[in-house]
Design a protein around this motif. Sequence first.
Motif, PDB file in Angstrom:
ATOM      1  N   HIS A  34       0.842  -1.194   0.000  1.00  0.00           N
ATOM      2  CA  HIS A  34       0.000   0.000   0.000  1.00  0.00           C
ATOM      3  C   HIS A  34       0.879   1.247   0.000  1.00  0.00           C
ATOM      4  N   VAL A  35       0.525   2.201  -0.855  1.00  0.00           N
ATOM      5  CA  VAL A  35       1.205   3.492  -0.884  1.00  0.00           C
ATOM      6  C   VAL A  35       0.154   4.591  -1.014  1.00  0.00           C
ATOM      7  N   ALA A  36       0.564   5.794  -0.698  1.00  0.00           N
ATOM      8  CA  ALA A  36      -0.320   6.954  -0.826  1.00  0.00           C
ATOM      9  C   ALA A  36      -0.686   7.168  -2.298  1.00  0.00           C
ATOM     10  N   PRO A  37      -1.890   7.651  -2.559  1.00  0.00           N
ATOM     11  CA  PRO A  37      -2.333   7.878  -3.940  1.00  0.00           C
ATOM     12  C   PRO A  37      -1.395   8.755  -4.762  1.00  0.00           C
ATOM     13  N   ARG A  38      -0.715   9.710  -4.135  1.00  0.00           N
ATOM     14  CA  ARG A  38       0.178  10.593  -4.894  1.00  0.00           C
ATOM     15  C   ARG A  38       1.367   9.844  -5.485  1.00  0.00           C
ATOM     16  N   LYS A  39       1.658   8.661  -4.951  1.00  0.00           N
ATOM     17  CA  LYS A  39       2.748   7.852  -5.494  1.00  0.00           C
ATOM     18  C   LYS A  39       2.293   7.016  -6.694  1.00  0.00           C
ATOM     19  N   LEU A  40       1.004   6.963  -6.927  1.00  0.00           N
ATOM     20  CA  LEU A  40       0.450   6.166  -8.024  1.00  0.00           C
ATOM     21  C   LEU A  40      -0.081   7.022  -9.171  1.00  0.00           C
ATOM     22  N   VAL A  41       0.043   8.322  -9.063  1.00  0.00           N
ATOM     23  CA  VAL A  41      -0.594   9.232 -10.013  1.00  0.00           C
ATOM     24  C   VAL A  41      -0.147   9.004 -11.460  1.00  0.00           C
ATOM     25  N   LEU A  42       1.061   8.551 -11.681  1.00  0.00           N
ATOM     26  CA  LEU A  42       1.557   8.338 -13.046  1.00  0.00           C
ATOM     27  C   LEU A  42       1.707   6.855 -13.380  1.00  0.00           C
ATOM     28  N   ALA A  43       0.981   6.013 -12.668  1.00  0.00           N
ATOM     29  CA  ALA A  43       1.078   4.564 -12.873  1.00  0.00           C
ATOM     30  C   ALA A  43       0.818   4.197 -14.330  1.00  0.00           C
ATOM     31  N   GLY A  44       1.616   3.266 -14.836  1.00  0.00           N
ATOM     32  CA  GLY A  44       1.435   2.795 -16.197  1.00  0.00           C
ATOM     33  C   GLY A  44       2.156   3.612 -17.253  1.00  0.00           C
ATOM     34  N   ARG A  45       2.912   4.606 -16.829  1.00  0.00           N
ATOM     35  CA  ARG A  45       3.641   5.468 -17.769  1.00  0.00           C
ATOM     36  C   ARG A  45       5.124   5.429 -17.434  1.00  0.00           C
ATOM     37  N   PRO A  46       5.983   5.701 -18.402  1.00  0.00           N
ATOM     38  CA  PRO A  46       7.407   5.807 -18.096  1.00  0.00           C
ATOM     39  C   PRO A  46       7.703   6.862 -17.018  1.00  0.00           C
ATOM     40  N   ALA A  47       6.955   7.967 -17.032  1.00  0.00           N
ATOM     41  CA  ALA A  47       7.138   8.993 -16.005  1.00  0.00           C
ATOM     42  C   ALA A  47       6.810   8.439 -14.619  1.00  0.00           C
ATOM     43  N   GLY A  48       5.884   7.496 -14.546  1.00  0.00           N
ATOM     44  CA  GLY A  48       5.542   6.856 -13.280  1.00  0.00           C
ATOM     45  C   GLY A  48       6.667   5.989 -12.759  1.00  0.00           C
ATOM     46  N   VAL A  49       7.377   5.326 -13.658  1.00  0.00           N
ATOM     47  CA  VAL A  49       8.545   4.532 -13.260  1.00  0.00           C
ATOM     48  C   VAL A  49       9.597   5.466 -12.675  1.00  0.00           C
ATOM     49  N   ALA A  50       9.807   6.615 -13.311  1.00  0.00           N
ATOM     50  CA  ALA A  50      10.771   7.599 -12.818  1.00  0.00           C
ATOM     51  C   ALA A  50      10.359   8.122 -11.446  1.00  0.00           C
ATOM     52  N   LEU A  51       9.081   8.409 -11.272  1.00  0.00           N
ATOM     53  CA  LEU A  51       8.588   8.896  -9.985  1.00  0.00           C
ATOM     54  C   LEU A  51       8.800   7.852  -8.892  1.00  0.00           C
ATOM     55  N   THR A  52       8.505   6.600  -9.196  1.00  0.00           N
ATOM     56  CA  THR A  52       8.716   5.520  -8.228  1.00  0.00           C
ATOM     57  C   THR A  52      10.194   5.409  -7.868  1.00  0.00           C
ATOM     58  N   ALA A  53      11.052   5.568  -8.847  1.00  0.00           N
ATOM     59  CA  ALA A  53      12.496   5.513  -8.589  1.00  0.00           C
ATOM     60  C   ALA A  53      12.933   6.641  -7.665  1.00  0.00           C
ATOM     61  N   LEU A  54      12.411   7.836  -7.876  1.00  0.00           N
ATOM     62  CA  LEU A  54      12.756   8.961  -7.008  1.00  0.00           C
ATOM     63  C   LEU A  54      12.315   8.708  -5.570  1.00  0.00           C
ATOM     64  N   TRP A  55      11.100   8.182  -5.404  1.00  0.00           N
ATOM     65  CA  TRP A  55      10.612   7.856  -4.062  1.00  0.00           C
ATOM     66  C   TRP A  55      11.497   6.795  -3.426  1.00  0.00           C
ATOM     67  N   TYR A  56      11.859   5.783  -4.203  1.00  0.00           N
ATOM     68  CA  TYR A  56      12.667   4.682  -3.690  1.00  0.00           C
ATOM     69  C   TYR A  56      14.056   5.156  -3.254  1.00  0.00           C
ATOM     70  N   LEU A  57      14.692   5.985  -4.074  1.00  0.00           N
ATOM     71  CA  LEU A  57      16.039   6.462  -3.760  1.00  0.00           C
ATOM     72  C   LEU A  57      16.046   7.407  -2.564  1.00  0.00           C
ATOM     73  N   GLY A  58      14.979   8.177  -2.411  1.00  0.00           N
ATOM     74  CA  GLY A  58      14.857   9.067  -1.262  1.00  0.00           C
ATOM     75  C   GLY A  58      15.704  10.327  -1.353  1.00  0.00           C
ATOM     76  N   LYS A  59      15.533  11.167  -0.351  1.00  0.00           N
ATOM     77  CA  LYS A  59      16.164  12.485  -0.310  1.00  0.00           C
ATOM     78  C   LYS A  59      17.682  12.404  -0.459  1.00  0.00           C
ATOM     79  N   LYS A  60      18.307  11.467   0.209  1.00  0.00           N
ATOM     80  CA  LYS A  60      19.773  11.358   0.168  1.00  0.00           C
ATOM     81  C   LYS A  60      20.275  10.684  -1.102  1.00  0.00           C
ATOM     82  N   GLY A  61      19.423   9.931  -1.764  1.00  0.00           N
ATOM     83  CA  GLY A  61      19.851   9.186  -2.941  1.00  0.00           C
ATOM     84  C   GLY A  61      19.631   9.876  -4.273  1.00  0.00           C
ATOM     85  N   VAL A  62      18.884  10.978  -4.267  1.00  0.00           N
ATOM     86  CA  VAL A  62      18.598  11.687  -5.522  1.00  0.00           C
ATOM     87  C   VAL A  62      19.594  12.832  -5.678  1.00  0.00           C
TER      88      VAL A  62
END
Length: 108
Positions: A34-62
């Motif tokens: 389960h994740v917050a809806p704002r993390k799913l807003v671009l689901a199914g698109r390449p931009a959504g994969v990028a957004l998920t990657a940014l969330w995964y890497l976090g503040k220190k990893g980006v």
Amino acid sequence: MGLSTQVVLKEVFLTSGRSRKIQLENGREIVLRHVAPRKLVLAGRPAGVALTALWYLGKKGVSTETIHQIRRRLSSEEFEVLKKEAHLMPAWMRERLLDPREGGGGGR
């Protein structure tokens, strides 16, 4: 997106529903997280994969290089789609994505 050297051992699917694990007959396991809806807003698109990657890497990893790499991997249209959803991102992510020095190329 080529942002990590880690190898995926278990696939995890993000959902707006409850978190759970589903055991398949062949012994494989599917994990729904389960994740917050704002993390799913671009689901199914390449931009959504990028957004998920940014969330995964976090503040220190980006880093600056992370944003440059995402920009190179996405079409210009998909990168614009990602930037248009910056208002749903936490401040640190939005600032790095939209900072012209970071490769984000300004605001909306």
